[in-house]
Design an enzyme around this catalytic site. Sequence first.
Site, mmCIF file in Angstrom:
data_model
loop_
_atom_site.group_PDB
_atom_site.id
_atom_site.type_symbol
_atom_site.label_atom_id
_atom_site.label_comp_id
_atom_site.label_asym_id
_atom_site.label_seq_id
_atom_site.Cartn_x
_atom_site.Cartn_y
_atom_site.Cartn_z
ATOM 1 C CE LYS A 1 12.978 -6.216 4.053
ATOM 2 N NZ LYS A 1 13.014 -7.462 3.289
ATOM 3 C CD GLU B 1 -0.862 2.240 0.821
ATOM 4 O OE1 GLU B 1 -1.899 1.557 0.809
ATOM 5 O OE2 GLU B 1 -0.867 3.476 0.741
ATOM 6 C CB CYS C 1 -3.122 -5.943 -1.068
ATOM 7 S SG CYS C 1 -2.778 -4.688 -2.318
ATOM 8 C CD GLU D 1 -4.172 -9.896 3.601
ATOM 9 O OE1 GLU D 1 -3.226 -9.967 4.404
ATOM 10 O OE2 GLU D 1 -4.229 -9.061 2.683
#
Length: 485
Positions: A177, A252, A286, A389
């Site tokens: 997906k 992750e 990331c 973040e």
Amino acid sequence: MRTESVQIQNFIDGQFVQPIGGKYLDNIEPATGKPYSQVPDSDDRDVDLAVAAAERAFADWSKKPAAERSTILLRIADLIERDLEKFARAESIDTGKPLSLARFLDIPRAASNFRFFATAILHTESEAHITDGVAFNYTLRQPRGIAGLISPWNLPLYLLSWKIAPAIAVGNTAIAKPSELTPMTAFMLCEIAHEAGLPNGVLNVVHGTGPNVGAAITAHPKINTISFTGGTVTGRKVAEACAPFFKKVSLELGGKNPNIIFADADLDAAIAGSVRSSFANQGQICLCGSRVFVERSAYKDFVERFIDKASQLKLGDPLDEKTEQGAIVNKAQLEKIKFYVDLGQKEGGKIALGGSAPEPPNERCREGYFFQPTVITGLPVSCRTNRDEIFGPVVTITPFDNEDEVINCANDVEYGLSSSVWTQNLNRAHRVAEKINTGTVWVNCWLVRDLRVPFGGMKASGLGREGGEEALRFFTEPKNICIAK
Ligand code: NAD
């Protein structure tokens, strides 16, 4: 394949099919803010269909000799390279990233992923353990069944292929997906998989939202392996959904990566590397180093030169060959960036560069989502701007006085994905690298990738490791066979 104005379809059992519910979402081009294609808004019924296909395909695929699986994966890699320009353009339109970045980084790395795992499975070894005088043990590693592979929008083909390649290389079948924000390259990959001779049902791609499709994948009792890349908040939901089934899970997740520059570093290299690690893909990687720490004696010089270099980055239409800074992926992400830039100022920071949306680069991009490379100085280490973040072209730069202090600052966040250390002192490099709690520590470099090394995060940046041997092990079940002497 034409990608503009196209209606993307799911890929189930080797066929392109409409979502059962017949619903579609607009796929917005970030550079223009306008829909340019449609993506299926699938649901659990489509996931059920894909699972049935993957289950049927597993029986044959898992028994195929490794050499045959390898040949097909190598063909997929070749075909991605054949269509590199088409993939790069589609990825640039889908994500807003500069075409040149997609062409030189993302798409070639996607081809490398297939090639790497295609050849890795030809060179695996299995372990034997001799129990003195009693028995021989050997370890049989078998494919686990159906793998659910869920990926984010920032590096769509690269990250999805990083999961698909090892999962199917070792004999699993897969339900993938992609992010609903960036579905195009996964759609194109299905055509290529078909052309490469991948048997029907080995790779199934179900498009749609996280709550509808992602959650249906993690909750499906027949999908026993989940590899997820995305945000930490979503990762927690994925872990919760998988726990009752005892699924094997790899997560992750997000990062708030420190980038540490000691005064003895090669400052030219450190500045060039730091500008790249701060602003590549508009800071939406990331692994971007969003917290820069500079030893006080080099701080002033570093900040001036860093700002000078960052201010020269050419922001523009992602499809323009000269563009170095493209668009932000969507409006919500742009709003989040603006929120944090405001917050940074309220928390006492000074905008040393950027801080706002630029003039649109051209008429085509009038409604696009752009933000200037932004540098904030003068913030306390513990404020939210330095902890959360942001995932955009925003970095903070903070001075430090000694090694222990900067190690504490680097570790004082919930995340632990990656870090960079810039110094010419070899002993210090080893010492600091050992003490920083991140899954990867780059010394005098950033984003250097060797597919054999374990990749992943510590703390809230994830669980488990991808890459090389780790991935081959993740997607297989080790069985100990003990033979009495
Ligand atoms: P996200 O968590 O919003 O979405 C990731 C994927 O999960 C998407 O496909 C989404 O549709 C799906 N999803 C959403 N809700 C779900 C649910 N309840 N169940 C199952 N799936 C669900 O992340 P994003 O905004 O697409 O990506 C940005 C994030 O990804 C950042 O935090 C970034 O740091 C992280 N990221 C991490 C790595 C890494 O290797 N550690 C790499 C790239 C991006």
